[in-house]
Design an enzyme around this catalytic site. Structure first.
Site, PDB file in Angstrom:
ATOM      1  CE  LYS A 196      -1.415   2.871   2.840  1.00 60.88           C
ATOM      2  NZ  LYS A 196      -1.359   4.666   2.057  1.00 60.88           N
ATOM      3  CD  GLU A 241      14.082   0.830   8.460  1.00 68.29           C
ATOM      4  OE1 GLU A 241      14.357   2.032   9.219  1.00 68.29           O
ATOM      5  OE2 GLU A 241      14.038  -0.130   9.289  1.00 68.29           O
ATOM      6  CB  CYS A 296      13.358   9.671   6.718  1.00 73.65           C
ATOM      7  SG  CYS A 296      14.532   8.239   6.274  1.00 73.65           S
ATOM      8  CD  GLU A 320      10.146  12.443  10.672  1.00 67.83           C
ATOM      9  OE1 GLU A 320       8.976  13.155  11.604  1.00 67.83           O
ATOM     10  OE2 GLU A 320      11.214  12.927  10.571  1.00 67.83           O
TER      11      GLU A 320
HETATM   12  P1  NAD Z   1       3.027   8.902   7.880  1.00 69.06           P
HETATM   13  O1  NAD Z   1       3.031   7.683   8.475  1.00 69.06           O
HETATM   14  O2  NAD Z   1       1.226   9.714   8.077  1.00 69.06           O
HETATM   15  O3  NAD Z   1       2.109   7.909   6.142  1.00 69.06           O
HETATM   16  C1  NAD Z   1       3.064   6.984   5.598  1.00 69.06           C
HETATM   17  C2  NAD Z   1       2.296   5.812   5.165  1.00 69.06           C
HETATM   18  O4  NAD Z   1       1.315   4.779   6.438  1.00 69.06           O
HETATM   19  C3  NAD Z   1       0.621   6.230   4.335  1.00 69.06           C
HETATM   20  O5  NAD Z   1       1.282   5.083   3.210  1.00 69.06           O
HETATM   21  C4  NAD Z   1      -0.349   6.351   4.988  1.00 69.06           C
HETATM   22  O6  NAD Z   1      -1.079   5.955   4.140  1.00 69.06           O
HETATM   23  C5  NAD Z   1      -0.206   4.568   6.180  1.00 69.06           C
HETATM   24  N1  NAD Z   1      -1.146   5.337   7.027  1.00 69.06           N
HETATM   25  C6  NAD Z   1      -1.536   6.278   7.765  1.00 69.06           C
HETATM   26  N2  NAD Z   1      -2.441   5.853   8.692  1.00 69.06           N
HETATM   27  C7  NAD Z   1      -2.544   4.626   8.781  1.00 69.06           C
HETATM   28  C8  NAD Z   1      -2.580   3.327   9.801  1.00 69.06           C
HETATM   29  N3  NAD Z   1      -3.602   3.905  10.844  1.00 69.06           N
HETATM   30  N4  NAD Z   1      -3.264   2.028   9.871  1.00 69.06           N
HETATM   31  C9  NAD Z   1      -2.065   1.501   8.489  1.00 69.06           C
HETATM   32  N5  NAD Z   1      -1.481   2.654   7.839  1.00 69.06           N
HETATM   33  C10 NAD Z   1      -1.707   4.047   7.846  1.00 69.06           C
HETATM   34  O7  NAD Z   1       3.535   9.215   7.325  1.00 69.06           O
HETATM   35  P2  NAD Z   1       4.085   9.978   6.267  1.00 69.06           P
HETATM   36  O8  NAD Z   1       3.545  11.644   6.134  1.00 69.06           O
HETATM   37  O9  NAD Z   1       3.579   9.697   4.529  1.00 69.06           O
HETATM   38  O10 NAD Z   1       5.897  10.146   6.135  1.00 69.06           O
HETATM   39  C11 NAD Z   1       6.562  10.621   6.656  1.00 69.06           C
HETATM   40  C12 NAD Z   1       7.649  10.501   7.661  1.00 69.06           C
HETATM   41  O11 NAD Z   1       7.848   8.748   7.176  1.00 69.06           O
HETATM   42  C13 NAD Z   1       7.994  10.286   8.383  1.00 69.06           C
HETATM   43  O12 NAD Z   1       7.967  10.659   8.985  1.00 69.06           O
HETATM   44  C14 NAD Z   1       9.457  10.285   8.862  1.00 69.06           C
HETATM   45  O13 NAD Z   1      10.947  10.370   9.283  1.00 69.06           O
HETATM   46  C15 NAD Z   1       9.450   9.127   7.560  1.00 69.06           C
HETATM   47  N6  NAD Z   1       9.726   8.394   7.381  1.00 69.06           N
HETATM   48  C16 NAD Z   1      11.191   7.463   7.578  1.00 69.06           C
HETATM   49  C17 NAD Z   1      11.980   6.755   7.195  1.00 69.06           C
HETATM   50  C18 NAD Z   1      12.750   5.960   7.057  1.00 69.06           C
HETATM   51  O14 NAD Z   1      13.836   5.373   6.380  1.00 69.06           O
HETATM   52  N7  NAD Z   1      12.983   5.536   8.093  1.00 69.06           N
HETATM   53  C19 NAD Z   1      12.241   7.191   5.430  1.00 69.06           C
HETATM   54  C20 NAD Z   1      11.229   7.832   4.806  1.00 69.06           C
HETATM   55  C21 NAD Z   1       9.980   8.620   5.518  1.00 69.06           C
END
Ligand code: NAD
Length: 489
Positions: A175, A250, A284, A385
């Site tokens: 997803k 992650e 990130c 963040e």
């Molecule tokens: P997010 O947590 O809002 O969403 C990530 C994914 O999770 C999306 O596909 C979203 O639809 C899904 N999601 C949302 N609610 C959910 C739920 N209740 N159950 C299951 N899935 C759900 O994050 P974002 O805004 O898309 O991305 C930014 C974040 O990602 C930042 O915090 C960043 O640091 C992190 N990130 C971390 C890494 C790493 O390698 N550690 C890499 C890239 C991004």
């Protein structure tokens, strides 16, 4: 206008409800694509397909060499369609096409790396302490994997999950972020072309609280691999407890970049900028906490600000653009509020902290690159963040103080230290509680080295051999070559 479908059990399908979602270009808010908007029932269908494809055993028992060849073919196809993929990624995320081209090279490299190690570790024979026996340890796939990705590096994050899951014989349901699904759809087309059998890879498009939540709670999913924000990660962790799914998380970062006075000044300034303003800070591992030795602090900040003021914002499709827009209006508001709160807490604006004024940038979700000084570790702008083009600057006098500041965070994803004193740099590295630490560099990564977080930045590792092992179960097989009755009872 691009119209895309999702991929379930080897078929390209609309959502069961026929609902759709419009995908927006963050540079000008134009609708660029329409995609299916699925919910729990579509997700259940995809999970059933993946379950069936796993349980029938065809993919899991395909020789690892053959699985590796298919994954290698995916790398070839990504290279063939690199330009199309790069443009699609830029259209969807706003990042420059140059950045996206780099992403595509990295993505092909990830598929290639896992294809090459697919058949290099079939397990081991261990010295059994029991006479006339064979004791062996074999590696098997975990089963059905749910994979959830974020919007900042849509296809890159997907590749870190798809390639190791495939070469180890798992089946999966991915997803992508609902905001940026386009390159993921394209790579599923390429996986079909490469010969991945029906049901092995499934793509469901939709929101986190429907599709994502179903993947996390469904009893037929054995593993959930998630990249995204910390709060979502916590929800997934809780949901996954329903059947004790294996989890790989992650999560975010608030990464320190420590500059000592004896560092190479020009290079440290240049890389401090790169560490944060690349992809408008939506990384990130962005080095958002700049921690500078007091004796060079003022000179460092003024050199930084001078260069930051020259950052060219614009369309990712213009060759001279260095920084694109943020991903969405919602995210822009979040970043602006985050900076405002920091100013109220006492941070001083050295530059930025506003939307750019140029007429051609008004339709895009642009935020000016921002440097905040006089920051202290108790401020929310230093602790939380922001995920935007914002650096906070703190000062230190001693090595011990620098390390205290660097480690004062709930996060532990990455960090950097700049110094020509090798022993000092190594002492710092040993103290820094992060999954990746760079000496005289920042943000560099490659498929061979593991990636992941200490503390609340996550659980498990992606990339490298550890990234492969996330998708494997370990089985001990004991074979008695001379069985005898025990005669206890
Ligand atoms: P997010 O947590 O809002 O969403 C990530 C994914 O999770 C999306 O596909 C979203 O639809 C899904 N999601 C949302 N609610 C959910 C739920 N209740 N159950 C299951 N899935 C759900 O994050 P974002 O805004 O898309 O991305 C930014 C974040 O990602 C930042 O915090 C960043 O640091 C992190 N990130 C971390 C890494 C790493 O390698 N550690 C890499 C890239 C991004």
């Amino acid at each position: 206008m691009i119209i895309k479908k999702q991929y379930i059990d080897g078929e390209w399908v609309d959502s069961i409800s026929n609902k759709t979602r419009e995908i927006i270009n963050p540079f000008n808010q134009e609708v660029i694509a329409t995609v299916p908007e699925s919910d729990e029932s579509d997700t259940q269908k995809a999970i059933a397909a993946a379950r069936n494809a796993f349980d029938n055993g065809t993919w899991a028992t395909t020789p690892a060499t053959e699985r590796g060849q298919i994954v290698s073919k995916i790398a070839d196809l990504i290279e063939r369609d690199k330009e199309e993929l790069a443009e699609l990624e830029s259209l969807d995320t706003g990042k420059t096409v140059e950045e996206s081209r780099g992403d595509m090279d990295d993505i092909a490299g990830v598929f290639r790396y896992y294809a090459q190690i697919a058949d290099k570790d079939g397990g081991e024979i261990i010295d059994s302490p029991i006479p006339n026996s064979i004791s062996k340890v074999v590696k098997e796939p975990v089963g059905v994997c749910g994979q959830i990705t974020p919007w900042n590096y849509p296809l890159l994050q997907a590749s870190w999950k798809l390639a190791p899951a495939l070469v180890t014989g798992n089946t999966l349901i991915m997803k992508p972020s609902e905001i940026t699904p386009l390159t993921s759809v394209k790579v599923f087309e390429l996986m079909e072309e490469a010969g991945v059998p029906a049901g092995v890879v499934n793509l469901v498009l939709g929101a986190g609280n429907t599709v994502g939540a179903e993947l996390s709670t469904n009893l037929d999913v054995d593993l959930i691999s998630f990249t995204g924000g910390i709060e979502t990660g916590k929800k997934i962790m809780q949901a996954a407890s329903v059947n004790v799914k294996k989890i790989a998380l992650e999560l975010g970062g608030k990464n320190p970049n420590v500059v000592f006075a004896d560092a190479d000044f020009e290079i440290a300034v240049d890389q401090a900028m790169n560490a944060v303003f690349f992809h408008a800070g939506q990384i990130c591992s962005a080095g958002t906490r700049l921690i500078v030795e007091e004796s060079i602090h003022d000179e460092f900040v003024s050199a930084l600000v001078k260069r930051v003021n020259n950052i060219k914002m614009g369309s990712g499709f213009d060759e001279d653009t260095q920084m694109g827009p943020l991903i969405s209006q919602e995210h822009l508001t979040k970043v602006a509020n985050y900076v405002e709160a920091g100013i109220k807490e006492g941070a001083t604006v050295a530059t930025g902290a506003k939307r750019p004024e140029a007429a051609e940038l008004q339709k895009g979700f642009f935020y000016s690159p921002t440097v905040l000084t006089n920051c202290t570790t108790d401020m929310k702008v230093v602790q939380n963040e922001g995920f935007g083009p914002v650096i906070t600057v703190e000062k230190f006098q001693t090595e011990e103080e620098a390390m205290k500041l660097a480690n004062d965070s709930i996060y532990g994803l990455a960090g950097g230290v700049w110094s020509k004193d090798i022993a000092k740099a190594e002492r710092c590295v040993a103290k820094m509680r992060m999954g990746t630490v760079w000496i005289n560099d920042f943000n560099l990564y490659f498929p061979h080295a593991p990636w992941g977080g200490f503390k609340q930045s996550g659980i498990g590792r992606e990339l490298g051999k550890l990234g492969l092992e996330e998708y494997q179960e370990t089985k001990h097989v004991f074979h008695n070559l001379k069985p005898e009755a025990i005669n206890w009872f």
